[in-house]
Design a protein around this motif. Structure first.
Motif, PDB file in Angstrom:
ATOM      1  N   ASN A  81     -25.712  25.251 -83.097  1.00  0.00           N
ATOM      2  CA  ASN A  81     -26.785  25.905 -83.841  1.00  0.00           C
ATOM      3  C   ASN A  81     -26.379  27.317 -84.244  1.00  0.00           C
ATOM      4  N   ASP A  82     -26.843  27.746 -85.384  1.00  0.00           N
ATOM      5  CA  ASP A  82     -26.538  29.092 -85.836  1.00  0.00           C
ATOM      6  C   ASP A  82     -27.773  29.988 -85.809  1.00  0.00           C
ATOM      7  N   GLU A  83     -28.886  29.475 -85.266  1.00  0.00           N
ATOM      8  CA  GLU A  83     -30.098  30.262 -85.145  1.00  0.00           C
ATOM      9  C   GLU A  83     -30.539  30.327 -83.680  1.00  0.00           C
ATOM     10  N   PHE A  84     -31.045  31.468 -83.273  1.00  0.00           N
ATOM     11  CA  PHE A  84     -31.512  31.635 -81.906  1.00  0.00           C
ATOM     12  C   PHE A  84     -32.499  32.802 -81.864  1.00  0.00           C
ATOM     13  N   PHE A  85     -33.183  32.937 -80.736  1.00  0.00           N
ATOM     14  CA  PHE A  85     -34.086  34.074 -80.560  1.00  0.00           C
ATOM     15  C   PHE A  85     -33.860  34.700 -79.204  1.00  0.00           C
ATOM     16  N   LEU A  86     -34.205  35.984 -79.099  1.00  0.00           N
ATOM     17  CA  LEU A  86     -34.056  36.739 -77.860  1.00  0.00           C
ATOM     18  C   LEU A  86     -35.386  37.390 -77.516  1.00  0.00           C
ATOM     19  N   GLU A  87     -35.702  37.393 -76.240  1.00  0.00           N
ATOM     20  CA  GLU A  87     -36.870  38.114 -75.759  1.00  0.00           C
ATOM     21  C   GLU A  87     -36.429  39.471 -75.220  1.00  0.00           C
ATOM     22  N   TYR A  88     -37.299  40.443 -75.292  1.00  0.00           N
ATOM     23  CA  TYR A  88     -36.917  41.787 -74.862  1.00  0.00           C
ATOM     24  C   TYR A  88     -38.049  42.466 -74.108  1.00  0.00           C
ATOM     25  N   ASP A  89     -37.657  43.414 -73.281  1.00  0.00           N
ATOM     26  CA  ASP A  89     -38.613  44.346 -72.679  1.00  0.00           C
ATOM     27  C   ASP A  89     -38.645  45.643 -73.482  1.00  0.00           C
ATOM     28  N   TYR A  90     -37.449  46.051 -73.924  1.00  0.00           N
ATOM     29  CA  TYR A  90     -37.307  47.207 -74.812  1.00  0.00           C
ATOM     30  C   TYR A  90     -36.447  46.794 -75.996  1.00  0.00           C
ATOM     31  N   LEU A  91     -36.860  47.201 -77.163  1.00  0.00           N
ATOM     32  CA  LEU A  91     -36.106  46.889 -78.381  1.00  0.00           C
ATOM     33  C   LEU A  91     -35.671  48.183 -79.050  1.00  0.00           C
ATOM     34  N   VAL A  92     -34.378  48.288 -79.344  1.00  0.00           N
ATOM     35  CA  VAL A  92     -33.828  49.454 -80.043  1.00  0.00           C
ATOM     36  C   VAL A  92     -33.330  48.978 -81.403  1.00  0.00           C
TER      37      VAL A  92
ATOM     38  N   THR B  40     -41.632  56.661 -86.708  1.00  0.00           N
ATOM     39  CA  THR B  40     -41.616  56.815 -85.257  1.00  0.00           C
ATOM     40  C   THR B  40     -42.269  58.144 -84.885  1.00  0.00           C
ATOM     41  N   ASP B  41     -42.581  58.287 -83.606  1.00  0.00           N
ATOM     42  CA  ASP B  41     -43.040  59.593 -83.145  1.00  0.00           C
ATOM     43  C   ASP B  41     -41.829  60.450 -82.785  1.00  0.00           C
ATOM     44  N   GLU B  42     -42.070  61.605 -82.197  1.00  0.00           N
ATOM     45  CA  GLU B  42     -40.972  62.530 -81.903  1.00  0.00           C
ATOM     46  C   GLU B  42     -40.075  62.039 -80.779  1.00  0.00           C
ATOM     47  N   TRP B  43     -40.501  60.971 -80.100  1.00  0.00           N
ATOM     48  CA  TRP B  43     -39.692  60.369 -79.035  1.00  0.00           C
ATOM     49  C   TRP B  43     -38.999  59.100 -79.519  1.00  0.00           C
ATOM     50  N   LEU B  44     -39.005  58.887 -80.840  1.00  0.00           N
ATOM     51  CA  LEU B  44     -38.317  57.779 -81.516  1.00  0.00           C
ATOM     52  C   LEU B  44     -38.950  56.430 -81.219  1.00  0.00           C
ATOM     53  N   ARG B  45     -40.208  56.433 -80.766  1.00  0.00           N
ATOM     54  CA  ARG B  45     -40.936  55.187 -80.542  1.00  0.00           C
ATOM     55  C   ARG B  45     -41.638  54.776 -81.831  1.00  0.00           C
ATOM     56  N   VAL B  46     -41.499  53.509 -82.215  1.00  0.00           N
ATOM     57  CA  VAL B  46     -42.100  53.020 -83.449  1.00  0.00           C
ATOM     58  C   VAL B  46     -43.614  53.055 -83.311  1.00  0.00           C
TER      59      VAL B  46
ATOM     60  N   GLY C 187     -47.216  52.014 -83.514  1.00  0.00           N
ATOM     61  CA  GLY C 187     -47.874  50.711 -83.621  1.00  0.00           C
ATOM     62  C   GLY C 187     -47.201  49.621 -82.835  1.00  0.00           C
ATOM     63  N   CYS C 188     -46.121  49.938 -82.098  1.00  0.00           N
ATOM     64  CA  CYS C 188     -45.402  48.951 -81.293  1.00  0.00           C
ATOM     65  C   CYS C 188     -45.214  49.470 -79.874  1.00  0.00           C
ATOM     66  N   ASP C 189     -45.281  48.561 -78.921  1.00  0.00           N
ATOM     67  CA  ASP C 189     -45.012  48.926 -77.539  1.00  0.00           C
ATOM     68  C   ASP C 189     -43.549  48.672 -77.212  1.00  0.00           C
ATOM     69  N   ASN C 190     -42.897  49.675 -76.621  1.00  0.00           N
ATOM     70  CA  ASN C 190     -41.513  49.550 -76.144  1.00  0.00           C
ATOM     71  C   ASN C 190     -40.519  49.199 -77.246  1.00  0.00           C
ATOM     72  N   VAL C 191     -40.809  49.650 -78.463  1.00  0.00           N
ATOM     73  CA  VAL C 191     -39.893  49.455 -79.591  1.00  0.00           C
ATOM     74  C   VAL C 191     -39.477  50.827 -80.102  1.00  0.00           C
ATOM     75  N   TYR C 192     -38.178  51.032 -80.245  1.00  0.00           N
ATOM     76  CA  TYR C 192     -37.624  52.304 -80.704  1.00  0.00           C
ATOM     77  C   TYR C 192     -36.808  52.054 -81.971  1.00  0.00           C
ATOM     78  N   ALA C 193     -36.776  53.033 -82.840  1.00  0.00           N
ATOM     79  CA  ALA C 193     -35.991  52.919 -84.081  1.00  0.00           C
ATOM     80  C   ALA C 193     -35.192  54.197 -84.282  1.00  0.00           C
ATOM     81  N   ILE C 194     -33.913  54.057 -84.526  1.00  0.00           N
ATOM     82  CA  ILE C 194     -33.033  55.215 -84.684  1.00  0.00           C
ATOM     83  C   ILE C 194     -32.108  54.995 -85.885  1.00  0.00           C
ATOM     84  N   GLY C 195     -31.644  56.089 -86.447  1.00  0.00           N
ATOM     85  CA  GLY C 195     -30.725  56.014 -87.578  1.00  0.00           C
ATOM     86  C   GLY C 195     -31.436  55.940 -88.921  1.00  0.00           C
TER      87      GLY C 195
END
Length: 580
Positions: free
Chosen positions: A157-168, A356-362, A364-372
């Motif tokens: 298979n070439d498709e899959f999914f991952l579960e996360y506690d924190y997403l960057v 994101t906020d000043e702590w790079l947290r997206v 409207g999302c819990d435990n999701v961060y966005a950088i770059g």
């Protein structure tokens, strides 16, 4: 006996440090002669026999992307505390500031890339990596859906999914075409290694095509007309590299067409390099004029066909067209489809990037961060919290604020609202207490809420978005890694500023970008630099500073050596014009 003891020690040392086991050279102190040269395989060692219960306690961190932000985060993260999984469509990190050099053979493509698995191996721990593309982020269920980007028909298979506690999320951005007709079909871009390699082949193709027999002068001129759309740092640096490649190397190989080559730089603004100091912008325009590079400012491209570009002159509203042999589009960035989809899920509409906020947290999302490049910080305004700030500072509830009360909270204000510090610098105020002075510059013992609002009413005008540069992305990745490393400690001992809307302190200090300057290579061993302290430098000496800085910033000693050897090769033998 001593010799055998030494080799026993060396054997143990090599097995405990796999990075040194590839080549082992031992020199004797007494004779200086070469005794041993051996290759040994990396010893992965015995895995720790940890219980599944302990492993289950580790939070899973999923990192999307291996660009500047993602790689910086991985290099700084203490992976012993997390179960780290990385997904990226490319199994390498690329030093993107040198992409314009790759387009003309000044630097080879492999000299600026480092395999991501090699970077992760240096962490002395296990990081799982999958070469695939994230196609959807399900923030509600904390899942990411991925698809392999391998074109070959492989088993499985070439498709899959991952579960996360924190997403960057560090997926970067894509080229912004502004929905201009024909751009995707006919233009080259300069965002990835593959883009630079295609441009390099196309440049040589243009010269080979123009050298064929039976072509008219007009046809040869069209094939040798190189157009760059976008007068930012990337477009300007590519134009400079292209000019050097043509004048120093290609003209010698194609002397019959040397008078037919033309380079045109199209910029929608009034000046090129408009994010730099005005002195640099002026210097670049004058140098390009001397070099014969035509700079057309105040022009907006309206369409691109297979052989000509139509553009509109803003001042007159006239539309003109110019033929071309190759066009490179470098006008800005936009959000990738997977980012746009996430923004719709969480209600972030009409934005160019994830907020994101000043702590790079997206937001409207819990435990999701966005950088770059895929994210932008939504800096909170001082005036939104001005009443709360006054209330916290007014400890005696007198309804007025004294200088002493203001000084007690100013450090927290400067950390929480960096625009205040920028405002102080712009007004050349040496002390924050100077803010409380009246219009005549006299000290005031205290101010009421309305006077306090008036004093800080113009602070938010200094707010500005961070540029989409490698420097910003790398600092964000390093900052976020530190936050993750100290996450448990800071829950009990927060290190951030006062919470003006709630009690206590913020867990971490907000992200604060430190600008270390920027370069603009202009060709002919001439470079302009804008450095901290409003210092502007231009000329050959700045070019050598550029060499030293870019060499030192390479991700490994291997790439550092390769880049420096490429520069040396170019000085000695010129650039390679082979179509490879």
């Amino acid at each position: 006996m001593k010799g055998s003891s030494f080799f026993s020690w060396a054997s143990r040392a090599l097995h405990s440090h796999p990075a040194f086991t590839k080549v082992f050279v031992v020199f004797t102190v007494s004779t200086g002669s070469l005794l041993t040269y051996s290759e040994s395989k990396s010893d992965h060692g015995t895995e720790n026999d940890e219980s599944s219960k302990t492993e289950a306690k580790k939070k899973r961190v999923v990192v999307l992307g291996t660009g500047w932000a993602g790689t910086s985060f991985l290099k700084g993260l203490d992976i012993s505390s997390f179960d780290v999984q990385v997904v990226s469509p490319r199994n390498y990190f690329a030093f993107t500031p040198l992409l314009p050099s790759v387009t003309c053979g000044t630097v080879e493509a492999r000299s600026i890339v480092e395999p991501i698995r090699k970077i992760m191996k240096k962490k002395h721990g296990e990081i799982q990596f999958w070469e695939a593309e994230c196609v959807k982020i399900d923030a509600a269920n904390k899942k990411v859906f991925c698809r392999s980007n391998h074109d070959t028909d492989l088993v499985g298979n070439d498709e899959f999914f991952l579960e996360y506690d924190y997403l960057v999320i560090s997926l970067g951005a894509q080229v912004n075409t502004f929905n201009t007709s024909g751009v995707m079909e006919h233009c080259h871009f300069l965002k990835e290694i593959e883009d630079a390699q295609k441009i390099r082949r196309s440049i040589v193709d243009c010269f080979e095509k123009a050298s064929l027999p039976g072509l008219s002068n007009e046809e040869m001129r069209t094939n040798l007309h190189f157009v760059i759309v976008g007068g930012g740092p990337t477009g300007v640096e590519f134009a400079a590299e292209l000019h050097d490649f043509i004048t120093e190397d290609l003209i010698r190989l194609y002397p019959m067409v040397k008078d037919l080559v033309k380079i045109t730089l199209i910029q929608s603004g009034d000046h090129i390099l408009n994010t730099f100091d005005e002195r640099i912008s002026s210097f670049a325009e004058k140098k390009f004029q001397r070099d014969g590079i035509e700079v057309q400012t105040g022009c907006r491209v309206v369409s691109v066909s297979d052989r000509e570009i139509k553009m509109k002159l803003k001042s007159k509203g006239e539309i003109s067209s110019i033929p071309y042999g190759m066009v490179v589009w470098s006008t800005g960035i936009g959000a990738r489809p997977v980012i746009k989809d996430l923004m719709e899920q969480i209600g972030q509409t009409n934005r160019r990037a994830l907020a994101t906020d000043e702590w790079l947290r997206v937001l409207g999302c819990d435990n999701v961060y966005a950088i770059g490049d895929c994210a932008t910080i939504n800096q909170r305004k001082v005036m939104e919290d001005i009443s709360l700030i006054f209330e916290v500072a007014d400890k005696d509830n007198s309804g007025t604020l004294t200088v002493k009360e203001f000084q007690d909270v100013i450090e927290d204000i400067l950390i929480r609202y960096p625009q205040v510090d920028l405002y102080l610098k712009s007004k050349h105020l040496r002390n924050v207490a100077d803010l409380l002075k009246d219009s005549q510059g006299n000290d005031r013992e205290e101010v009421d809420i309305e006077e306090f609002k008036s004093l800080l009413s113009h602070v938010d005008s200094k707010m500005k978005s961070l540029p989409a540069t490698a420097q910003v992305a790398a600092q964000q990745g390093a900052y976020l890694a530190r936050c993750f490393n100290h996450m448990e400690d800071c829950k009990t001992k927060p290190e951030g500023p006062l919470r003006f809307r709630e009690s206590g302190h913020h867990q971490f200090r907000p992200f604060q970008y430190k600008h270390f300057g920027q370069f603009a290579p202009l060709g002919g061993e001439q470079t302009a630099a804008e450095l901290p302290g409003d210092w502007v430098s231009m000329g050959q000496s700045t070019q050598w500073l550029w060499y030293s800085v870019y060499a030192s910033k390479q991700v490994s000693w291997r790439t550092r050596f390769l880049v420096m050897s490429d520069w040396t090769r170019r000085f000695l033998f010129g650039r390679d014009s082979s179509r490879i």
